[in-house]
Write a protein that holds these residues in place. Structure first.
Motif, PDB file in Angstrom:
ATOM      1  N   LYS A 180       0.839  -1.209   0.000  1.00 22.38           N
ATOM      2  CA  LYS A 180       0.000   0.000   0.000  1.00 22.38           C
ATOM      3  C   LYS A 180       0.868   1.250   0.000  1.00 22.38           C
ATOM      4  O   LYS A 180       0.548   2.246  -0.688  1.00 22.38           O
ATOM      5  CB  LYS A 180      -0.936  -0.023   1.210  1.00 22.38           C
ATOM      6  CG  LYS A 180      -1.876   1.174   1.279  1.00 22.38           C
ATOM      7  CD  LYS A 180      -2.848   1.027   2.425  1.00 22.38           C
ATOM      8  CE  LYS A 180      -3.731   2.268   2.566  1.00 22.38           C
ATOM      9  NZ  LYS A 180      -4.459   2.612   1.336  1.00 22.38           N
TER      10      LYS A 180
ATOM     11  N   ASP B 150       0.506   3.806  -3.012  1.00 17.90           N
ATOM     12  CA  ASP B 150      -0.011   5.149  -2.741  1.00 17.90           C
ATOM     13  C   ASP B 150       1.083   6.212  -2.750  1.00 17.90           C
ATOM     14  O   ASP B 150       0.764   7.418  -2.733  1.00 17.90           O
ATOM     15  CB  ASP B 150      -0.727   5.181  -1.382  1.00 17.90           C
ATOM     16  CG  ASP B 150      -1.962   4.292  -1.346  1.00 17.90           C
ATOM     17  OD1 ASP B 150      -2.441   3.923  -2.436  1.00 17.90           O
ATOM     18  OD2 ASP B 150      -2.430   3.964  -0.234  1.00 17.90           O
ATOM     19  N   ARG B 151       2.327   5.754  -2.702  1.00 19.09           N
ATOM     20  CA  ARG B 151       3.452   6.673  -2.596  1.00 19.09           C
ATOM     21  C   ARG B 151       3.268   7.616  -1.393  1.00 19.09           C
ATOM     22  O   ARG B 151       3.538   8.815  -1.448  1.00 19.09           O
ATOM     23  CB  ARG B 151       3.597   7.520  -3.869  1.00 19.09           C
ATOM     24  CG  ARG B 151       3.916   6.738  -5.133  1.00 19.09           C
ATOM     25  CD  ARG B 151       5.310   6.107  -5.038  1.00 19.09           C
ATOM     26  NE  ARG B 151       5.785   5.662  -6.354  1.00 19.09           N
ATOM     27  CZ  ARG B 151       5.615   4.447  -6.848  1.00 19.09           C
ATOM     28  NH1 ARG B 151       4.940   3.551  -6.143  1.00 19.09           N
ATOM     29  NH2 ARG B 151       6.108   4.119  -8.024  1.00 19.09           N
ATOM     30  N   LEU B 152       2.809   7.014  -0.259  1.00 20.96           N
ATOM     31  CA  LEU B 152       2.517   7.799   0.940  1.00 20.96           C
ATOM     32  C   LEU B 152       3.181   7.140   2.149  1.00 20.96           C
ATOM     33  O   LEU B 152       2.882   5.991   2.481  1.00 20.96           O
ATOM     34  CB  LEU B 152       1.007   7.901   1.169  1.00 20.96           C
ATOM     35  CG  LEU B 152       0.559   8.712   2.395  1.00 20.96           C
ATOM     36  CD1 LEU B 152       1.001  10.176   2.238  1.00 20.96           C
ATOM     37  CD2 LEU B 152      -0.956   8.629   2.560  1.00 20.96           C
TER      38      LEU B 152
END
Length: 406
Positions: free
Chosen positions: A204, A208-210
Motif C-alpha cells: 500500500k 499510494d506513494r505515501l
C-alpha cells in the motif's frame, strides 16, 4: 501435705455452707419458702461433691457425678505426614516477564493498554511517531520510483536496439540499472518490514506513494500488564529504562519464602508442595520448588526458597501472603489424642489426663507435634492403648489447680 489439702477442702465446704445459710436466711426473711429449699439443696450437693473429690499430688479421684462430665478414650496410632511449613509471598514469574521497549526512537502517540489488562501476543500496546520509520518508508518509495523509471527505460532501449538505434553497451547499461533498482526496492521493503509492517501494508505504501511514520509496538507474549510507564508525547528510545510496558505470563506465579537455616537441608529442587493463600481460604494451589538459595542471610539466618505455582485461572496477585506445606518424608505413625484431650497449662506445658480404671486420673506432661483431622500428634509421654480423658480434660486441670490453691 494431706493435712493441708484436708484443711482446704474443709474451708471450701465451710464457705459454701455459710453462703447457703445466708441465702436461706435472706429468702426466709423475704417470705420465699419454696426457693430456699432448692438453694439449700444445691449448696448441700456442692459441699458433698467437693468433699467427694480425692486429690493426691497430680492425681484426682472423681465422684460418680463428676465422671459424667468426662469422656475417656484410648490413645490411637494415626499416620501424620512429615512436613515443613513456611510463610512467603506471591510474585510474578520473572522468567516469563518481558519488558516491552520500542525498537526505534520516537514520541508516543497513543496507548492501548492499562495496568492489569490481559493482552494477547501481537496486540497493540502503544504507537509512536518514528522518524526512522519515516526515513525507511521514504527510501522505499524512492526505490520504487527508480525501479519504474529504469524498467520503462529498459523497455524503450530494447525496442530501439532491434533497429540498431542504440548500441549494445547502452542496452546492457539499462539492464544493469534496472537490476540495481530491483535490488534497492527489495532492500527498501526489508528495511520497512523490520519495523513490523506487513507485506500488504508495504504494498500500500508503494502503491499510494505515501509514507506513514506511525510505528506500532505490540505485546511479544500472552500475559498481563504489570507496569506502565508510558504517556502520550513521551520520547522513548530503545533499551532506555524504564520500559514503557512490562508484560508477565501469569499462567504460573512465584512464591518466595525464607525458611529457617535449620530447615533448609530438607528442601530440594523439584519437590512438590501445596500452597494456601490468605485471600482464598480453603483453596490449595499446587507448585514445585525451583530454587533453593545458595547463601544464608547473615542477618536473619534464613535461606530463600522459590517455588513455581500453577495459576491457570489467573487468580493470584503479586504481593499476596501465602504459606506452603511440603512433604519431606513418608507419613509417620504416632500416638494421637483428640484435640480436646490436650491441655495447655499456665506455664506453657502441654498435659493429658491418664487413667487405668476410668475413675482415678493422673496428669502427665507430653510433647506434642502437628495437628491433623481433629487429632494432636503426641511425640513423647504417651503410648498407644493408654486411656486418656478427652472431653472434660480442662475440667480436670481446673479442679487440680483449685485444689492446689493455684
Amino acid at each position: 501435705m494431706d493435712f493441708r489439702v484436708e484443711n482446704r477442702k474443709a474451708a471450701a465446704a465451710g464457705v459454701l455452707l455459710v453462703g447457703a445459710l445466708a441465702t436461706y436466711g435472706f429468702l426466709h426473711f423475704r417470705g420465699e419458702s419454696q426457693p430456699d429449699l432448692a438453694v439449700a439443696s444445691k449448696a448441700d450437693a456442692a459441699v458433698t461433691d467437693a468433699n467427694s473429690t480425692s486429690v493426691n499430688g497430680n492425681n484426682l479421684e472423681l465422684s460418680e457425678s463428676q465422671l459424667a462430665a468426662v469422656k475417656v478414650e484410648p490413645v490411637e496410632l494415626r499416620a501424620f505426614p512429615v512436613e515443613k511449613e513456611a510463610v512467603g509471598s506471591i510474585n510474578f514469574n520473572e522468567d516469563l516477564e518481558t519488558q516491552v521497549f520500542t525498537p526505534y526512537q520516537g514520541k508516543i502517540i497513543s496507548l492501548f493498554a492499562e495496568i492489569g489488562s490481559d493482552v494477547k501476543k501481537g496486540q497493540t500496546l502503544f504507537t509512536i511517531d518514528s522518524p526512522d520509520l519515516l526515513a525507511a518508508e521514504s527510501n522505499l518509495i524512492a526505490a520504487a520510483g527508480v525501479l519504474d523509471l529504469t524498467s520503462r527505460n529498459l523497455a524503450r532501449l530494447q525496442e530501439l536496439y532491434k533497429t540498431r538505434a542504440v548500441s549494445q553497451a547502452q542496452l546492457e547499461q539499462a539492464i544493469s540499472d534496472q537490476q540495481t533498482a530491483e535490488g534497492n526496492l527489495r532492500a527498501g521493503r526489508d528495511a520497512v518490514r523490520i519495523f513490523g509492517k506487513s507485506e500488504a501494508e508495504i504494498d500500500k505504501i508503494v502503491a499510494d506513494r505515501l509514507a506513514d511514520p506511525t510505528l506500532v509496538v505490540a505485546s511479544p507474549i500472552d500475559g498481563r500488564i504489570t507496569q506502565r510507564n508510558a504517556a502520550p508525547g513521551l520520547l522513548v528510545q530503545p533499551g532506555n529504562p524504564p520500559p514503557p510496558f512490562v508484560v508477565a505470563d501469569v499462567n504460573t506465579m512465584w512464591m518466595l519464602a525464607n525458611v529457617a537455616e535449620i530447615d533448609s537441608p530438607a528442601f530440594r529442587v523439584g519437590q512438590k508442595l501445596q500452597v494456601q493463600i490468605s485471600a482464598f481460604p480453603g483453596r490449595v494451589f499446587d507448585g514445585t520448588v525451583t530454587i533453593v538459595g545458595a547463601i544464608v542471610d547473615p542477618n536473619t539466618r534464613r535461606v530463600l526458597v522459590r517455588s513455581e505455582i500453577k495459576d491457570p485461572q489467573h487468580e493470584l496477585r503479586s504481593g499476596m501472603f501465602a504459606n506452603f506445606v511440603i512433604s519431606i518424608g513418608a507419613p509417620q505413625q504416632s500416638p494421637a489424642v483428640p484435640i480436646n484431650g490436650v491441655v495447655r497449662e499456665g506455664d506453657g506445658t502441654q498435659t493429658v489426663w491418664v487413667t487405668a480404671d476410668r475413675r482415678r486420673f493422673t496428669q502427665r506432661t507430653v510433647k506434642i507435634g502437628i495437628q491433623r483431622d481433629g487429632y494432636r500428634q503426641i511425640l513423647d509421654g504417651l503410648q498407644a492403648g493408654e486411656l486418656v480423658a478427652t472431653d472434660g480434660a480442662i475440667f480436670l486441670s481446673n479442679m487440680l489447680a483449685t485444689a492446689s490453691g493455684h
